[in-house]
Design a protein around this motif. Structure first.
Motif, PDB file in Angstrom:
ATOM      1  N   LEU A  29      -5.278  -5.333  -3.490  1.00  0.00           N
ATOM      2  CA  LEU A  29      -4.635  -4.690  -2.324  1.00  0.00           C
ATOM      3  C   LEU A  29      -5.579  -4.641  -1.117  1.00  0.00           C
ATOM      4  O   LEU A  29      -5.127  -4.613   0.028  1.00  0.00           O
ATOM      5  N   PHE A  72      -7.302   4.161 -10.453  1.00  0.00           N
ATOM      6  CA  PHE A  72      -6.474   3.077  -9.919  1.00  0.00           C
ATOM      7  C   PHE A  72      -7.235   2.303  -8.833  1.00  0.00           C
ATOM      8  O   PHE A  72      -7.175   1.074  -8.768  1.00  0.00           O
ATOM      9  N   GLN A  73      -7.982   3.032  -8.008  1.00  0.00           N
ATOM     10  CA  GLN A  73      -8.715   2.371  -6.919  1.00  0.00           C
ATOM     11  C   GLN A  73      -9.796   1.424  -7.446  1.00  0.00           C
ATOM     12  O   GLN A  73     -10.246   0.539  -6.728  1.00  0.00           O
ATOM     13  N   LEU A  97       0.814  -1.226   0.000  1.00  0.00           N
ATOM     14  CA  LEU A  97       0.000   0.000   0.000  1.00  0.00           C
ATOM     15  C   LEU A  97       0.843   1.270   0.000  1.00  0.00           C
ATOM     16  O   LEU A  97       0.326   2.369  -0.217  1.00  0.00           O
ATOM     17  N   SER A 130      -5.948  -2.764  -7.285  1.00  0.00           N
ATOM     18  CA  SER A 130      -6.391  -2.169  -6.020  1.00  0.00           C
ATOM     19  C   SER A 130      -7.360  -3.081  -5.290  1.00  0.00           C
ATOM     20  O   SER A 130      -7.381  -3.132  -4.061  1.00  0.00           O
ATOM     21  N   ARG A 131      -8.181  -3.787  -6.057  1.00  0.00           N
ATOM     22  CA  ARG A 131      -9.081  -4.791  -5.427  1.00  0.00           C
ATOM     23  C   ARG A 131      -8.226  -5.816  -4.682  1.00  0.00           C
ATOM     24  O   ARG A 131      -8.513  -6.202  -3.564  1.00  0.00           O
ATOM     25  N   ALA A 191      -0.154   1.218 -11.179  1.00  0.00           N
ATOM     26  CA  ALA A 191      -0.587   2.560 -10.779  1.00  0.00           C
ATOM     27  C   ALA A 191      -0.270   3.564 -11.883  1.00  0.00           C
ATOM     28  O   ALA A 191      -1.081   4.439 -12.194  1.00  0.00           O
ATOM     29  N   TYR A 241     -12.179   1.816  -0.664  1.00  0.00           N
ATOM     30  CA  TYR A 241     -11.299   3.002  -0.680  1.00  0.00           C
ATOM     31  C   TYR A 241     -12.173   4.239  -0.580  1.00  0.00           C
ATOM     32  O   TYR A 241     -13.151   4.364  -1.335  1.00  0.00           O
ATOM     33  N   PHE A 248       0.688   4.170  -2.671  1.00  0.00           N
ATOM     34  CA  PHE A 248      -0.097   5.406  -2.633  1.00  0.00           C
ATOM     35  C   PHE A 248       0.712   6.582  -2.076  1.00  0.00           C
ATOM     36  O   PHE A 248       0.315   7.735  -2.238  1.00  0.00           O
TER      37      PHE A 248
END
Ligand code: SIN
Length: 332
Positions: free
Chosen positions: A130, A121-122, A103, A127-128, A325, A144, A106
């Motif tokens: 993450l 990105f989220q 993480l 991201s899913r 990202a 998020y 970010f």
């Protein structure tokens, strides 16, 4: 207790009676703690989650919201989650590096072109994934939530990176942010959010980085005569719960809660930018701080000096995560 639990397990009932689920009468109690004010993207999100839950799950779930570090603060909130003293948190994405290094992506300075890129990105598969990156520690990522891009504030005007040299900047508990400020010869000082304003006031630190909504709601600007609109990094949140608590909630209720959370997430992520714009105007109207606007060349100098930090963390974060990202930026 052990014997009765074993008996219940055999009967397939243990999950619903786990002591991890705090109950008041018949209602499941969810304590949602956070460190910011109510009138911020996260604060509003927590209150909307409470409202919708009470409307749709009346008598089944009770949500208690604790803003402004009133129940737990940065230093102990994750442990409180794992101990079952709170059930929902939404820490800044910078505050998870004890549980996952991924993480930290970010926190990389100047990684995202703008808020829309972060938003894209989220929503991506990476991201899913993450959201599940802390599963081994029993932490379950639910969503998020946006706040926004960070601005640099200080007791002197920060126009070029050399202006930051020697100044002490408050940072969140993040190695990447430490490296970011070291890269411009500043002194990073890790402090909990609840201590930022008083540390700026007393002069323990002379600068900080935060989105406009956090600067305004904590009155940081009163002690920061200059704010550089640097948009150099992101400060968003992950709503987290403990896996054991979440799976202990009966399926139908959990599904309803996840639906509510989705709705709240859409509201927070739609409204966060407007709240930051409103607070930017309020700060500037107060006359406390002078706005420093960077030319593209000046901003490029900050970027050139901070971007080498990416390389230093590439192995920990994963080159694949950084690449994923970067693909959300329009210019690439
Ligand atoms: C927050 O927005 O939750 C706090 C961020 C910080 O610690 O700067």
């Amino acid at each position: 207790m052990f014997k009765s639990c074993v008996a219940a397990l055999v009967a397939g009932l243990c999950l619903a009676s786990t002591p991890l689920m705090a109950a008041e009468g018949d209602a499941i109690v969810i304590k949602f703690a956070h460190v910011v004010a109510d009138d911020t993207p996260k604060g509003k999100g927590a209150l909307l989650f409470q409202k919708l839950t009470h409307e749709r799950l009346a008598g089944k779930v009770k949500v208690e919201v604790y803003p402004n570090s009133t129940l737990v603060g940065d230093a102990d909130e994750m442990q409180a989650l794992l101990d079952g003293r709170v059930q929902l948190l939404a820490p800044s994405l910078s505050k998870f590096d004890k549980y996952t290094k991924k993480l930290q992506v970010f926190d990389l300075p100047f990684l995202f072109d703008d808020e829309a890129a972060v938003d894209r990105f989220q929503k991506r598969e990476m991201s899913r994934e993450l959201l599940r990156s802390m599963a081994d520690s029993g932490i379950y990522g639910l969503a998020y939530w946006n706040n926004g891009l960070k601005q640099l504030s200080a007791t002197r005007a920060l126009v070029e990176p050399k202006d930051a040299a020697g100044l002490a900047f408050r940072i969140q508990n993040s190695a990447v942010l430490e490296s970011q400020f070291s890269a411009v010869a500043a002194k990073p000082v890790r402090l909990p959010f609840s201590e930022v304003t008083k540390s700026l006031q007393s002069g323990v630190v002379q600068g900080a980085e935060n989105p406009w909504s956090n600067i305004a709601s904590q009155q940081m600007h009163k002690f920061q005569p200059y704010i550089t609109e640097s948009n150099h990094g992101v400060l968003n949140y992950m709503v987290v719960t403990s896996s054991s608590f979440w799976t202990s909630i009966p399926f139908a209720i959990r599904s309803e809660l996840e639906g509510i959370l989705l709705e709240v997430t859409q509201m927070v992520n739609r409204e966060a930018a407007a709240l930051n714009r409103r607070d930017r105007e309020r700060i500037l109207a107060s006359g406390s701080s002078q706005l420093v606007t960077l030319t593209p060349e000046q901003r490029q100098k900050w970027r050139d000096q901070m971007v080498p930090v990416w390389k230093a963390y590439e192995e920990e974060i994963g080159a694949d995560v950084i690449r994923a990202a970067l693909t959300v930026n329009r210019r690439r």
